[in-house]
Design a protein around this motif. Structure first.
Motif, mmCIF file in Angstrom:
data_model
loop_
_atom_site.group_PDB
_atom_site.id
_atom_site.type_symbol
_atom_site.label_atom_id
_atom_site.label_comp_id
_atom_site.label_asym_id
_atom_site.label_seq_id
_atom_site.Cartn_x
_atom_site.Cartn_y
_atom_site.Cartn_z
ATOM 1 N N ALA A 258 -27.811 30.708 70.895
ATOM 2 C CA ALA A 258 -27.334 29.328 70.786
ATOM 3 C C ALA A 258 -25.953 29.192 70.158
ATOM 4 N N LEU A 259 -25.294 30.309 69.826
ATOM 5 C CA LEU A 259 -23.972 30.252 69.193
ATOM 6 C C LEU A 259 -22.913 30.825 70.136
ATOM 7 N N MET A 260 -21.838 30.076 70.316
ATOM 8 C CA MET A 260 -20.662 30.596 71.016
ATOM 9 C C MET A 260 -19.567 30.784 69.987
ATOM 10 N N LEU A 261 -18.974 31.981 69.968
ATOM 11 C CA LEU A 261 -17.933 32.276 68.985
ATOM 12 C C LEU A 261 -16.700 32.828 69.695
ATOM 13 N N ASP A 262 -15.706 33.220 68.915
ATOM 14 C CA ASP A 262 -14.491 33.793 69.497
ATOM 15 C C ASP A 262 -14.190 35.122 68.816
ATOM 16 N N ILE A 263 -13.147 35.786 69.293
ATOM 17 C CA ILE A 263 -12.710 37.037 68.673
ATOM 18 C C ILE A 263 -11.219 36.925 68.347
ATOM 19 N N ALA A 264 -10.742 37.843 67.517
ATOM 20 C CA ALA A 264 -9.373 37.711 67.000
ATOM 21 C C ALA A 264 -8.307 38.215 67.952
ATOM 22 N N GLY A 265 -8.607 39.288 68.692
ATOM 23 C CA GLY A 265 -7.542 39.967 69.420
ATOM 24 C C GLY A 265 -7.799 40.156 70.895
ATOM 25 N N THR A 266 -7.094 41.131 71.474
ATOM 26 C CA THR A 266 -7.162 41.372 72.916
ATOM 27 C C THR A 266 -8.192 42.439 73.294
ATOM 28 N N GLN A 267 -8.851 42.991 72.294
ATOM 29 C CA GLN A 267 -9.952 43.917 72.548
ATOM 30 C C GLN A 267 -10.980 43.790 71.434
ATOM 31 N N LEU A 268 -12.179 44.274 71.691
ATOM 32 C CA LEU A 268 -13.258 44.141 70.727
ATOM 33 C C LEU A 268 -13.094 45.114 69.566
ATOM 34 N N THR A 269 -13.306 44.606 68.358
ATOM 35 C CA THR A 269 -13.382 45.460 67.178
ATOM 36 C C THR A 269 -14.843 45.829 66.934
ATOM 37 N N GLN A 270 -15.075 46.730 66.024
ATOM 38 C CA GLN A 270 -16.456 47.092 65.689
ATOM 39 C C GLN A 270 -17.205 45.890 65.125
ATOM 40 N N GLU A 271 -16.496 45.064 64.366
ATOM 41 C CA GLU A 271 -17.110 43.854 63.816
ATOM 42 C C GLU A 271 -17.518 42.898 64.941
ATOM 43 N N ASP A 272 -16.642 42.744 65.952
ATOM 44 C CA ASP A 272 -16.970 41.909 67.104
ATOM 45 C C ASP A 272 -18.224 42.423 67.803
ATOM 46 N N ILE A 273 -18.271 43.729 68.005
ATOM 47 C CA ILE A 273 -19.396 44.336 68.715
ATOM 48 C C ILE A 273 -20.706 44.065 67.987
ATOM 49 N N GLU A 274 -20.690 44.220 66.669
ATOM 50 C CA GLU A 274 -21.898 43.968 65.876
ATOM 51 C C GLU A 274 -22.334 42.513 65.983
ATOM 52 N N LEU A 275 -21.369 41.577 65.970
ATOM 53 C CA LEU A 275 -21.715 40.163 66.097
ATOM 54 C C LEU A 275 -22.284 39.845 67.476
ATOM 55 N N LEU A 276 -21.689 40.421 68.522
ATOM 56 C CA LEU A 276 -22.170 40.164 69.872
ATOM 57 C C LEU A 276 -23.616 40.609 70.064
ATOM 58 N N GLN A 277 -24.044 41.552 69.269
ATOM 59 C CA GLN A 277 -25.403 42.073 69.399
ATOM 60 C C GLN A 277 -26.449 41.207 68.691
ATOM 61 N N ALA A 278 -25.992 40.213 67.919
ATOM 62 C CA ALA A 278 -26.932 39.317 67.222
ATOM 63 C C ALA A 278 -27.662 38.460 68.260
ATOM 64 N N PRO A 279 -28.985 38.347 68.172
ATOM 65 C CA PRO A 279 -29.758 37.621 69.194
ATOM 66 C C PRO A 279 -29.299 36.183 69.417
ATOM 67 N N GLN A 280 -28.846 35.499 68.365
ATOM 68 C CA GLN A 280 -28.475 34.098 68.529
ATOM 69 C C GLN A 280 -27.039 33.898 69.019
ATOM 70 N N VAL A 281 -26.302 34.968 69.251
ATOM 71 C CA VAL A 281 -24.993 34.828 69.891
ATOM 72 C C VAL A 281 -25.222 34.783 71.402
ATOM 73 N N GLY A 282 -24.766 33.685 72.012
ATOM 74 C CA GLY A 282 -24.997 33.518 73.436
ATOM 75 C C GLY A 282 -23.737 33.441 74.259
ATOM 76 N N GLY A 283 -22.588 33.225 73.570
ATOM 77 C CA GLY A 283 -21.361 33.053 74.327
ATOM 78 C C GLY A 283 -20.128 33.417 73.536
ATOM 79 N N VAL A 284 -19.042 33.652 74.269
ATOM 80 C CA VAL A 284 -17.722 33.910 73.679
ATOM 81 C C VAL A 284 -16.725 33.009 74.400
ATOM 82 N N ILE A 285 -15.861 32.358 73.626
ATOM 83 C CA ILE A 285 -14.778 31.584 74.209
ATOM 84 C C ILE A 285 -13.460 32.293 73.926
ATOM 85 N N LEU A 286 -12.624 32.424 74.949
ATOM 86 C CA LEU A 286 -11.343 33.103 74.803
ATOM 87 C C LEU A 286 -10.227 32.091 74.535
ATOM 88 N N PHE A 287 -9.281 32.492 73.705
ATOM 89 C CA PHE A 287 -8.106 31.683 73.402
ATOM 90 C C PHE A 287 -6.851 32.431 73.833
#
Length: 342
Positions: free
Chosen positions: A4-33
């Protein structure tokens, strides 16, 4: 499963922190800026990586055209939707043709780089709101409905789901809800007769809606995205709308009335939103994620309808999507660069 959560990331590729967050069950989407966009090829590599980590993730972007366009380098620069409204006054048939072509062009380019959907179109009136302005198709309901219907037809032909925003209407509110509390003191009857009509008349063509971070204080004390009245009574019960409901960015100033990031996303989901957006604030994303860890996952069948028809292609540094794409791109670019007669 889609969270149920859509979040964003800081850069042009995934960091290890991004990867860990994407694996959380309640993360459902990513919005790009814009900061996530370097080139056509880089975006497709990024979205492929996201799906390798989380195959069911939904990936979104704001690719409205005009001043709200995140994908620029290597992509077609799209006109603001208000340009179609201007053309419609003198050449209505051409305006409708161009609006449909623009919807298709936007969608086919976004899908080509692995993004499921753009949060589009804006269905607000071009009234007093500076933050809406020419993001809107026109200054009157009939023109918006006709032009947006054409744009939506183009999106659908390309294989992209649509999101109408910002229900029940942000165009009649002067304040920018990104940076200030936005309050509309009109009675429900006036809102229904005016701003809401674009959403009502187009709802059968819409896959999703995004409620406004506006408080309609003669109707309900909460912003529309936190309001049981607007979401449960008006949208779900009265209008029988069964599409996805995305919150607007819960980091926006007008959303802060609900409290911290955890309280905001809980308020949005409890009111009936399917997915809450928390952008540009990693700590707030973590707080929001913790705040809904024990919430049930959202309606999966509903959210699955937002999945785009992403082509299985390899893209290079430049888009090359065929003869029709090139022809439409040339047409829309020429229109964007043209000066309309007074």
């Amino acid at each position: 499963m889609i969270g149920a959560l859509m979040l964003d990331i800081a850069g042009t590729q995934l960091t290890q922190e991004d990867i860990e967050l994407l694996q959380a069950p309640q993360v459902g989407g990513v919005i790009l800026f814009g900061r996530n966009i370097e080139s056509v090829q880089q975006v497709r590599t990024l979205t492929n990586h996201m799906r390798h980590i989380r195959p069911e993730i939904l990936i979104a972007v704001d690719q409205e055209g005009g001043r709200v366009q995140r994908l620029k380098q290597g992509f077609t620069l799209l006109p603001a939707m208000g340009r179609f409204g201007e053309l419609y006054l003198s050449e209505p048939q051409k305006a409708l043709e161009f609006a449909e072509q623009c919807g298709w062009l936007m969608a086919i380019e976004v899908l080509a780089v692995g993004i499921d959907f753009s949060f589009a179109p804006v269905l607000d009136l071009n009234d007093v709101s500076d933050v809406i302005g020419d993001r809107s198709f026109a200054q009157n309901i009939n023109d918006i409905v006709i032009l947006a219907s054409a744009f939506l037809k183009g999106m659908k032909r390309a294989g992209m789901a649509s999101t109408g925003k910002h229900f029940p209407g942000h165009g009649s509110v002067k304040a920018d809800s990104h940076i200030a509390a936005a309050i509309d003191s009109r009675a429900y009857a006036e809102i229904h007769a005016k701003d809401m009509q674009t959403f009502i008349q187009l709802q059968s063509q819409l896959d999703a809606l995004m409620p406004a971070h506006v408080i309609y204080n003669q109707v309900d004390p909460n912003p529309a995205g936190f309001s049981n009245f607007w979401i449960q009574k008006v949208l779900r019960q009265d209008l029988q709308f069964d599409g996805v409901l995305f919150s607007d960015d819960l980091s926006m100033q007008a959303a802060c009335v609900a409290g911290g990031a955890d309280a905001r996303i809980r308020a949005a989901l409890q009111a009936g939103c399917d997915m809450g957006l928390v952008c540009n604030d990693r700590e707030a994303q973590r707080i929001a994620l913790a705040g809904i860890a024990d919430f049930p996952l959202p309606n999966q069948e509903r959210l699955e309808k937002m999945r785009g028809k992403i082509p299985d292609i390899r893209v290079g540094e430049d888009l090359n999507l065929g003869a029709e794409w090139q022809k439409v791109r040339d047409t829309i670019t020429a229109f964007r660069n043209s000066t309309l007669p007074n």
